[in-house]
Motif scaffolding. Structure first.
Motif, PDB file in Angstrom:
ATOM      1  N   LEU A   7      16.999  -1.549  29.564  1.00  0.00           N
ATOM      2  CA  LEU A   7      17.440  -2.272  30.752  1.00  0.00           C
ATOM      3  C   LEU A   7      18.599  -3.211  30.434  1.00  0.00           C
ATOM      4  CD1 LEU A   7      14.176  -3.160  32.712  1.00  0.00           C
ATOM      5  CD2 LEU A   7      15.924  -1.502  33.296  1.00  0.00           C
ATOM      6  N   ILE A   8      18.567  -3.823  29.267  1.00  0.00           N
ATOM      7  CA  ILE A   8      19.682  -4.686  28.868  1.00  0.00           C
ATOM      8  C   ILE A   8      20.960  -3.854  28.736  1.00  0.00           C
ATOM      9  CG2 ILE A   8      20.600  -6.110  26.982  1.00  0.00           C
ATOM     10  CD1 ILE A   8      17.704  -7.116  26.579  1.00  0.00           C
ATOM     11  N   GLY A   9      20.827  -2.637  28.226  1.00  0.00           N
ATOM     12  CA  GLY A   9      21.975  -1.731  28.151  1.00  0.00           C
ATOM     13  C   GLY A   9      22.511  -1.374  29.527  1.00  0.00           C
ATOM     14  N   TYR A  10      21.601  -1.108  30.486  1.00  0.00           N
ATOM     15  CA  TYR A  10      22.023  -0.805  31.853  1.00  0.00           C
ATOM     16  C   TYR A  10      22.720  -2.009  32.498  1.00  0.00           C
ATOM     17  CZ  TYR A  10      19.260   3.521  31.834  1.00  0.00           C
ATOM     18  OH  TYR A  10      18.752   4.767  31.552  1.00  0.00           O
ATOM     19  N   VAL A  27      13.487  -0.806  36.994  1.00  0.00           N
ATOM     20  CA  VAL A  27      13.373   0.586  37.425  1.00  0.00           C
ATOM     21  C   VAL A  27      12.153   0.666  38.338  1.00  0.00           C
ATOM     22  CG1 VAL A  27      13.055   2.971  36.671  1.00  0.00           C
ATOM     23  CG2 VAL A  27      14.391   1.392  35.270  1.00  0.00           C
ATOM     24  N   ASP A  28      12.340   1.171  39.560  1.00  0.00           N
ATOM     25  CA  ASP A  28      11.199   1.239  40.489  1.00  0.00           C
ATOM     26  C   ASP A  28      10.370   2.502  40.245  1.00  0.00           C
ATOM     27  OD1 ASP A  28      12.568   3.316  41.689  1.00  0.00           O
ATOM     28  OD2 ASP A  28      12.845   2.325  43.611  1.00  0.00           O
ATOM     29  N   LYS A  29       9.366   2.692  41.079  1.00  0.00           N
ATOM     30  CA  LYS A  29       8.425   3.803  40.877  1.00  0.00           C
ATOM     31  C   LYS A  29       9.056   5.167  41.086  1.00  0.00           C
ATOM     32  CE  LYS A  29       4.508   0.956  41.950  1.00  0.00           C
ATOM     33  NZ  LYS A  29       3.826   0.271  42.999  1.00  0.00           N
ATOM     34  N   ARG A  30      10.190   5.212  41.757  1.00  0.00           N
ATOM     35  CA  ARG A  30      10.880   6.487  41.980  1.00  0.00           C
ATOM     36  C   ARG A  30      11.987   6.710  40.950  1.00  0.00           C
ATOM     37  NH1 ARG A  30      10.570   4.120  47.078  1.00  0.00           N
ATOM     38  NH2 ARG A  30       8.959   5.040  48.374  1.00  0.00           N
ATOM     39  N   GLU A  31      11.930   5.984  39.825  1.00  0.00           N
ATOM     40  CA  GLU A  31      12.917   6.088  38.747  1.00  0.00           C
ATOM     41  C   GLU A  31      14.327   5.738  39.228  1.00  0.00           C
ATOM     42  OE1 GLU A  31      12.253   6.614  35.432  1.00  0.00           O
ATOM     43  OE2 GLU A  31      10.195   6.386  36.141  1.00  0.00           O
ATOM     44  N   THR A  32      14.436   4.815  40.177  1.00  0.00           N
ATOM     45  CA  THR A  32      15.720   4.333  40.653  1.00  0.00           C
ATOM     46  C   THR A  32      16.038   3.024  39.949  1.00  0.00           C
ATOM     47  OG1 THR A  32      15.361   5.330  42.827  1.00  0.00           O
ATOM     48  CG2 THR A  32      17.009   3.599  42.698  1.00  0.00           C
ATOM     49  N   LEU A  33      17.247   2.897  39.436  1.00  0.00           N
ATOM     50  CA  LEU A  33      17.690   1.645  38.827  1.00  0.00           C
ATOM     51  C   LEU A  33      18.056   0.679  39.942  1.00  0.00           C
ATOM     52  CD1 LEU A  33      20.094   2.448  35.869  1.00  0.00           C
ATOM     53  CD2 LEU A  33      18.161   0.897  35.831  1.00  0.00           C
ATOM     54  N   VAL A  34      17.409  -0.481  39.975  1.00  0.00           N
ATOM     55  CA  VAL A  34      17.654  -1.470  41.017  1.00  0.00           C
ATOM     56  C   VAL A  34      18.305  -2.690  40.374  1.00  0.00           C
ATOM     57  CG1 VAL A  34      16.626  -2.885  42.812  1.00  0.00           C
ATOM     58  CG2 VAL A  34      15.655  -0.642  42.305  1.00  0.00           C
ATOM     59  N   PHE A  35      19.483  -3.043  40.877  1.00  0.00           N
ATOM     60  CA  PHE A  35      20.197  -4.225  40.404  1.00  0.00           C
ATOM     61  C   PHE A  35      20.205  -5.262  41.508  1.00  0.00           C
ATOM     62  CE2 PHE A  35      22.055  -0.748  37.974  1.00  0.00           C
ATOM     63  CZ  PHE A  35      21.998  -1.252  36.687  1.00  0.00           C
ATOM     64  N   LEU A  56      28.724   4.753  37.778  1.00  0.00           N
ATOM     65  CA  LEU A  56      27.462   4.377  37.139  1.00  0.00           C
ATOM     66  C   LEU A  56      26.446   5.509  37.201  1.00  0.00           C
ATOM     67  CD1 LEU A  56      27.166   0.704  38.351  1.00  0.00           C
ATOM     68  CD2 LEU A  56      27.257   1.453  35.980  1.00  0.00           C
ATOM     69  N   PHE A  57      26.419   6.240  38.321  1.00  0.00           N
ATOM     70  CA  PHE A  57      25.497   7.363  38.447  1.00  0.00           C
ATOM     71  C   PHE A  57      25.802   8.424  37.383  1.00  0.00           C
ATOM     72  CE2 PHE A  57      24.606  11.627  40.116  1.00  0.00           C
ATOM     73  CZ  PHE A  57      23.226  11.545  40.229  1.00  0.00           C
ATOM     74  N   HIS A  58      27.079   8.725  37.184  1.00  0.00           N
ATOM     75  CA  HIS A  58      27.448   9.740  36.187  1.00  0.00           C
ATOM     76  C   HIS A  58      27.158   9.268  34.761  1.00  0.00           C
ATOM     77  CE1 HIS A  58      29.053  12.665  38.927  1.00  0.00           C
ATOM     78  NE2 HIS A  58      29.810  11.754  39.506  1.00  0.00           N
ATOM     79  N   LEU A  59      27.281   7.956  34.520  1.00  0.00           N
ATOM     80  CA  LEU A  59      27.018   7.434  33.178  1.00  0.00           C
ATOM     81  C   LEU A  59      25.527   7.326  32.869  1.00  0.00           C
ATOM     82  CD1 LEU A  59      29.718   4.617  33.020  1.00  0.00           C
ATOM     83  CD2 LEU A  59      29.717   6.759  31.733  1.00  0.00           C
ATOM     84  N   THR A  60      24.720   6.993  33.878  1.00  0.00           N
ATOM     85  CA  THR A  60      23.287   6.762  33.638  1.00  0.00           C
ATOM     86  C   THR A  60      22.413   7.945  34.020  1.00  0.00           C
ATOM     87  OG1 THR A  60      22.964   5.785  35.827  1.00  0.00           O
ATOM     88  CG2 THR A  60      23.522   4.285  34.011  1.00  0.00           C
ATOM     89  N   LYS A  61      22.897   8.826  34.890  1.00  0.00           N
ATOM     90  CA  LYS A  61      22.121   9.955  35.413  1.00  0.00           C
ATOM     91  C   LYS A  61      20.859   9.479  36.145  1.00  0.00           C
ATOM     92  CE  LYS A  61      24.776  13.093  33.482  1.00  0.00           C
ATOM     93  NZ  LYS A  61      26.127  12.829  33.828  1.00  0.00           N
ATOM     94  N   LYS A  62      20.955   8.301  36.765  1.00  0.00           N
ATOM     95  CA  LYS A  62      19.842   7.763  37.542  1.00  0.00           C
ATOM     96  C   LYS A  62      20.358   7.335  38.911  1.00  0.00           C
ATOM     97  CE  LYS A  62      16.884   5.912  33.903  1.00  0.00           C
ATOM     98  NZ  LYS A  62      15.607   6.486  34.227  1.00  0.00           N
ATOM     99  N   LYS A  63      19.466   7.397  39.904  1.00  0.00           N
ATOM    100  CA  LYS A  63      19.806   6.871  41.219  1.00  0.00           C
ATOM    101  C   LYS A  63      19.915   5.353  41.099  1.00  0.00           C
ATOM    102  CE  LYS A  63      17.651  10.439  43.991  1.00  0.00           C
ATOM    103  NZ  LYS A  63      16.651  10.725  45.020  1.00  0.00           N
TER     104      LYS A  63
END
Length: 135
Positions: A7-10, A27-35, A56-63
């Motif tokens: 998370l610190i990296g994100y 990270v929520d229950k749906r594997e979405t990164l929430v800032f 950010l989506f392309h770098l992390t591959k997360k919603k």
């Protein structure tokens, strides 16, 4: 919420790409990164034509989801629930009441087995000592 190394990296990546300071990240229950950022920086964090979100989506591959923090609990809850449109959010005696005439909006706020409502309560309790009721 506790931050681990990933998370610190994100957070670092988010701040480098968007040039916006992060108040919290999880990270929520749906594997979405929430800032969570200050509400005045939400537009800057998203970028023109959502260029920062796409990068950010392309770098992390997360919603990703960006929430604007506000010192007013009602405004903060409105930002969390966005894009859902509620009729009214009121605060009385440390109880926040969310009112919506649309049944489908109420259902989305509450969620199956009150999952969405419990997540909302957990997130709001980090910053404000209030309880939440959907009416």
């Amino acid at each position: 919420m506790k931050l681990d190394n990933t998370l610190i990296g994100y957070v670092t990546l988010f701040e480098q790409v968007t040039r916006v300071p992060v108040k919290d990240c999880f990270v929520d229950k749906r594997e979405t990164l929430v800032f969570i950022v200050q509400d005045v920086y939400v537009g800057k964090a998203i970028g023109k034509q959502a260029v920062n979100l796409k990068k950010l989506f392309h770098l992390t591959k997360k919603k990703l989801k960006i929430i604007g923090y506000n010192a007013n609990v009602c405004t903060f809850i409105k930002h969390i629930l966005s894009p859902l449109k509620v009729d009214e959010i009121t605060l009385e005696n440390n109880i926040v009441t969310i009112k919506s005439s649309d049944v489908s909006v109420k259902a989305k706020i509450i969620g199956r087995n009150k999952e969405n409502l419990n997540t909302l309560k957990e997130l709001v309790k980090i910053y404000f000592p209030v309880d939440i009721v959907v009416a």
